[in-house]
Design a protein around this motif. Structure first.
Motif: not given
Length: 151
Positions: A95-121
């Motif tokens: 939630q914090t990461y998405v909000m800090m993007q200030q409107g830039r769309r964030v996809c599931v793949r980006e989050l998995a990469s940023v947080f070093n995890t998989d899509r299911r997590t």
């Protein structure tokens, strides 16, 4: 390097920095050395839980060269635990990461990469997050976007 870090060292750190609990972790190139200190019996118990969590859950990621192994769903502790990384913590981080993007769309793949995890997590954390939701193509993680609903 001593065989272990003296408890007095952890106590000194706690007193100098006005801390209730201390967990000191050291690496001598071959062995990991850990000591805990708590100002009260309750603090001692919580510091010991932190040590148990560290030695049992995340030690494999620490003091390593190169890329860390991906964070797995089974590494989260139960929500009732006092110490450790919970799925709700991960949802808050998303939630914090998405909000800090200030409107830039964030996809599931980006989050998995940023947080070093998989899509299911990532998707499990989104499901656990009260304010989180997804839109777009659930079959394509680059077009499966995450949003935050709220006031």
């Amino acid at each position: 390097m001593p065989k272990r870090i003296p408890i007095e060292t952890a106590k000194s750190v706690a007193q100098k920095h006005d801390l209730h609990q201390v967990l000191l972790i050291g690496w001598d190139g071959a062995l990991t050395h850990v000591v805990t200190y708590g100002a009260t019996p309750h603090d001692c118990a919580l510091a010991a839980k932190a040590q148990d969590f560290w030695t049992g859950k995340i030690r494999e990621f620490s003091f390593r060269d190169g890329d860390a192994s991906p964070w797995r769903r089974d590494l989260f502790v139960d929500e009732s635990e006092d110490v450790g990384v919970k799925l709700s913590h991960f949802a808050d981080a998303i939630q914090t990461y998405v909000m800090m993007q200030q409107g830039r769309r964030v996809c599931v793949r980006e989050l998995a990469s940023v947080f070093n995890t998989d899509r299911r997590t990532v998707l499990d954390a989104i499901d656990a997050g009260y304010w989180l939701y997804t839109t777009g193509d659930g079959a394509d993680d680059t077009k499966h976007f995450v949003g935050v609903d709220g006031e």
